[in-house]
Scaffold this motif. Structure first.
Motif: not given
Length: 532
Positions: A147-151, A185-192, A196-201, A234-244
């Motif tokens: 649970s973590w809401e990015l706002a 601001e950049f992570l807002k475009t990645y939503h969920k 996870d990225i922010y918490k891990q960092c 990002l690639q396996t769990r969230w299915k993010v494109s290689p460019e992103k």
């Protein structure tokens, strides 16, 4: 990497820039010619082997101690101890021994001499619990909460970001605060996935700040494993494109290394600073190297080419002012592109790799970038490995490593010089002859022409002085040899014909000095003159 010097210039086969394991990625001298991926595999294999050997040694020592203890106890206390008490004591002693060994294999938070000893054991073989980045990441995964809401950041969050963090315990700089806002601001475009990225960092930064006692190699392993873990997730769990994914990794690297730069760039526990001073001293000693010696296909008399050379030198020097490995790589890339443009303008054709490396060496010698080795090591340790293994950034960085290695091993043969001339240039006794007056451009400044004339005059005077000194030394040697020769000849003659000085002869006595009857002799006849 084997650098080859040929008569027509410096040449490096492109195959030598690749990983020597044959994976197709770019290698790196800091990784013994391997790429990042292959180097880590080889490193882990060697470390696992060392850990296994250390475990076996520890178990053998423990068994020997137990056997020696049991033998001594059975001899001394066989009559006073019952079998049950002996077994109980043996069990307790075995438990104590095992606990003691486990303490050596487990990281401790105690300070003092015990901590130093345990750290030495851990560095020798990573005994017991292996302190690698995989274990750290597994611990991070267990701690993560879903649970973590990015706002949008509120005023309170902005103030909290500006305040010192308890884990870092230092004042956040303006640049760090700006990078934090850009990252959010950049992570807002990645939503969920961004959550996870922010918490891990954040958790990774807290972990690293509590693990500052680790060596720089171990911290580098943690960072590289963290990059790999986040990219795979990002690639396996969230299915993010290689460019992103690539964009996200760039932002993650920027967010993390902006905060860690102070602690991991040129740390006191390494010899990076010593290497920086050695390289700077070496480059200063090679200030006399000319483009013709390196077969550099660049004509600085062309204004556009001269501007490109200045920009390339500026970019390679500016690399030291950047804090993020990707930004440092960008400076190297810009410098390399200016070099290619300068070669293209000079030759009126696209530049080749054989033209690029000598020109890059010349730019490094002319610019003498500050903390060059520290910047190379920093990029190698903490840059996103995908950038170093592929792409133009990896290609240019590998060439820069080759250029530095060439400068460190530069000799007379590499510059097509005799060893005597090379030694004289290195010692500062003389310098290569400057530009001839008949080759000057008509647009050259009068002051520059006069400067070259004065330099040429000084060069000629220096040659004349060297000739005079040489002839004077030769004359002095001839005089000494002539004097020694004359002295030897005289000594030989004296030895062959020694001079014998006889005593002085006594005065001759009168004929009749012994005649005692002189008084009876008639007087001597006197001559008489007769007239007539």
């Amino acid at each position: 990497m084997n650098l080859k010097s040929e008569r027509r210039g410096i040449h490096v086969d492109q195959s030598e820039l690749l990983c020597k394991k044959g994976c197709g990625y770019y290698g790196n001298p800091a990784w013994q010619g391997f790429c990042s991926k292959c180097w880590r595999e080889e490193y882990h294999k060697a470390r696992q082997k060392q850990i296994q050997e250390d475990w076996e040694l520890a178990e053998r020592l423990q068994r020997e101690e137990e056997e020696a203890y049991a033998s001594s106890q059975s001899t001394q206390g066989a009559q006073s101890l019952t079998f049950s008490k002996f077994e109980e004591k043996k069990t307790n002693e075995k438990t104590r021994k095992v606990t003691t060994v486990k303490k050596f294999f487990t990281a401790s938070s105690r300070t003092g001499a015990k901590k130093v000893a345990q750290e030495k054991i851990i560095k020798q073989g990573q005994l017991g619990r292996e302190r690698n980045a995989d274990n750290i990441l597994r611990d991070l995964k267990e701690i993560f909460t879903p649970s973590w809401e990015l706002a949008s950041p509120t005023e309170a969050e902005i103030q909290e970001a500006k305040a010192p963090s308890p884990s870092i315990n230092r004042q956040v700089s303006i640049e760090t605060d700006r990078v934090s806002k850009e990252f959010i601001e950049f992570l807002k475009t990645y939503h969920k996935p961004g959550q996870d990225i922010y918490k891990q960092c954040k958790l990774f930064l807290d972990t690293m700040n509590h693990k500052k006692d680790l060596s720089i190699e171990e911290q580098s392993e943690c960072a590289q494993d963290f990059y790999q873990n986040v990219a795979e997730k990002l690639q396996t769990r969230w299915k993010v494109s290689p460019e992103k994914v690539e964009k996200a990794m760039d932002q993650i690297e920027k967010f993390i290394m902006t905060r860690q730069y102070k602690y991991v760039f040129c740390p006191e526990t390494t010899d990076d600073e010593k290497k920086d001073l050695a390289v700077q001293k070496r480059i200063r000693a090679l200030h006399w190297v000319t483009p013709q010696m390196l077969c550099v296909p660049v004509n600085e008399e062309i204004p556009e080419v001269s501007d490109m050379v200045v920009k390339a030198i500026t970019d390679i020097i500016e690399m030291d002012s950047k804090r993020v490995p990707r930004d440092k790589l960008a400076c190297i890339t810009k410098c390399s592109k200016h070099i290619f443009n300068a070669i293209k303008i000079t030759k009126n054709e696209p530049a080749s790799a054989d033209d690029f490396l000598p020109t890059l060496i010349y730019i490094v010698l002319k610019g003498n970038p500050p903390r060059l080795q520290s910047n190379i090591q920093y990029i190698t340790r903490f840059c996103n490995p995908s950038r170093l293994m592929t792409g133009e950034d990896g290609y240019y960085f590998t060439n820069l490593c080759c250029a530095v290695a060439f400068i460190e091993k530069l000799d007379a043969q590499s510059l097509n010089l005799s060893q005597e001339d090379f030694d004289r240039y290195m010692s500062g006794q003389t310098s290569p002859k400057k530009q001839e007056s008949d080759s000057w451009s008509p647009d050259m400044c009068v002051g520059v022409k006069q400067m070259y004339k004065n330099l040429d005059l000084l060069y000629q005077l220096n040659e004349r002085q060297e000739r005079i000194v040489s002839e004077a030394k030769k004359l002095e040697k001839d005089l000494i040899d002539w004097t020694d020769g004359i002295t030897k000849e005289v000594q030989d003659i004296v030895e062959k014909y020694p001079l014998e000085i006889k005593p002085k002869n006594q005065a001759l006595a009168a004929i009749d000095s012994e005649n005692v009857e002189n008084d009876k002799l008639p007087p001597p006849l006197q001559p008489q003159v007769y007239a007539g």
